[in-house]
Scaffold this motif. Sequence first.
Motif, mmCIF file in Angstrom:
data_model
loop_
_atom_site.group_PDB
_atom_site.id
_atom_site.type_symbol
_atom_site.label_atom_id
_atom_site.label_comp_id
_atom_site.label_asym_id
_atom_site.label_seq_id
_atom_site.Cartn_x
_atom_site.Cartn_y
_atom_site.Cartn_z
ATOM 1 N N LYS A 176 -25.328 1.359 11.383
ATOM 2 C CA LYS A 176 -25.404 2.508 11.302
ATOM 3 C C LYS A 176 -26.093 3.098 10.549
ATOM 4 C CE LYS A 176 -21.660 4.063 10.853
ATOM 5 N NZ LYS A 176 -19.727 5.274 10.579
ATOM 6 N N LYS A 207 -27.985 7.798 5.777
ATOM 7 C CA LYS A 207 -26.977 6.946 5.150
ATOM 8 C C LYS A 207 -27.152 5.618 6.258
ATOM 9 C CE LYS A 207 -22.006 6.523 4.488
ATOM 10 N NZ LYS A 207 -20.606 6.640 4.465
ATOM 11 N N SER A 259 -25.699 2.178 6.725
ATOM 12 C CA SER A 259 -23.987 0.957 6.179
ATOM 13 C C SER A 259 -23.938 -0.063 7.306
ATOM 14 C CB SER A 259 -22.947 2.553 6.242
ATOM 15 O OG SER A 259 -22.704 2.515 7.411
ATOM 16 N N GLN A 306 -21.732 -3.318 8.531
ATOM 17 C CA GLN A 306 -20.510 -3.738 7.926
ATOM 18 C C GLN A 306 -20.203 -5.417 9.766
ATOM 19 O OE1 GLN A 306 -16.833 -1.845 8.145
ATOM 20 N NE2 GLN A 306 -15.536 -3.796 8.344
ATOM 21 N N SER A 355 -20.015 -5.558 3.749
ATOM 22 C CA SER A 355 -20.690 -4.639 4.231
ATOM 23 C C SER A 355 -21.675 -3.765 3.182
ATOM 24 C CB SER A 355 -19.521 -3.742 4.678
ATOM 25 O OG SER A 355 -18.790 -4.074 3.540
ATOM 26 N N SER A 396 -23.596 0.009 2.029
ATOM 27 C CA SER A 396 -23.892 1.455 2.369
ATOM 28 C C SER A 396 -24.678 2.111 1.149
ATOM 29 C CB SER A 396 -22.554 2.212 2.310
ATOM 30 O OG SER A 396 -22.869 4.032 3.075
ATOM 31 N N ARG A 397 -25.555 2.514 1.762
ATOM 32 C CA ARG A 397 -26.903 2.704 0.722
ATOM 33 C C ARG A 397 -27.232 4.413 1.317
ATOM 34 N NH1 ARG A 397 -30.147 -0.837 -2.325
ATOM 35 N NH2 ARG A 397 -30.919 2.057 -3.515
ATOM 36 N N SER A 398 -27.084 5.328 0.714
ATOM 37 C CA SER A 398 -27.851 6.996 0.483
ATOM 38 C C SER A 398 -29.171 7.383 0.398
ATOM 39 C CB SER A 398 -26.243 7.488 0.724
ATOM 40 O OG SER A 398 -25.372 7.208 1.445
#
Length: 145
Positions: A63, A72, A74, A76, A99, A101-103
């Motif tokens: 996503k 963002k 991310s 999973q 999973s 998540s990187r911003s």
Amino acid sequence: MRNQLIRKFDRSGSFFPTFFSNYLNDDMFNFVEGNLPATNVSENEKAFNIELSVPGFKKEDIKIEIEKNVLKISAQNEVKSEEKDENEKVLRQEFRTSSFSRSFTIPENVDTENIVAAQKDGVLQVTLPKLDKALEDKVKKIEIK
């Protein structure tokens, strides 16, 4: 003291701020190995490019969102395997979830309406095109008559 001195330099060894040190999160490269994908960030005249190593993730698992000036990314996924005997009795069941998540804080000169992403051979590439026109100064000078 040594860590404070190292933080003043970006990854290229330059003391002067760059796109990478100004606009990407300070912790971009400080992560526990295995939890976050390896990331390459580059810039050319027309765009900023972000590449993430995402083997094992399908495009449906990933996503990508943008809110204000934060991009963002991310993902999973869950992999299940199950072995049964001839009576359909479960002998072994295993699953694995992963999973991340990187911003990324992006600069104001990114054309957020035309960001594109593609995934090929386990690499996610996100292209953030730059606006064609230069941003006007935010400070407006008023002439005194």
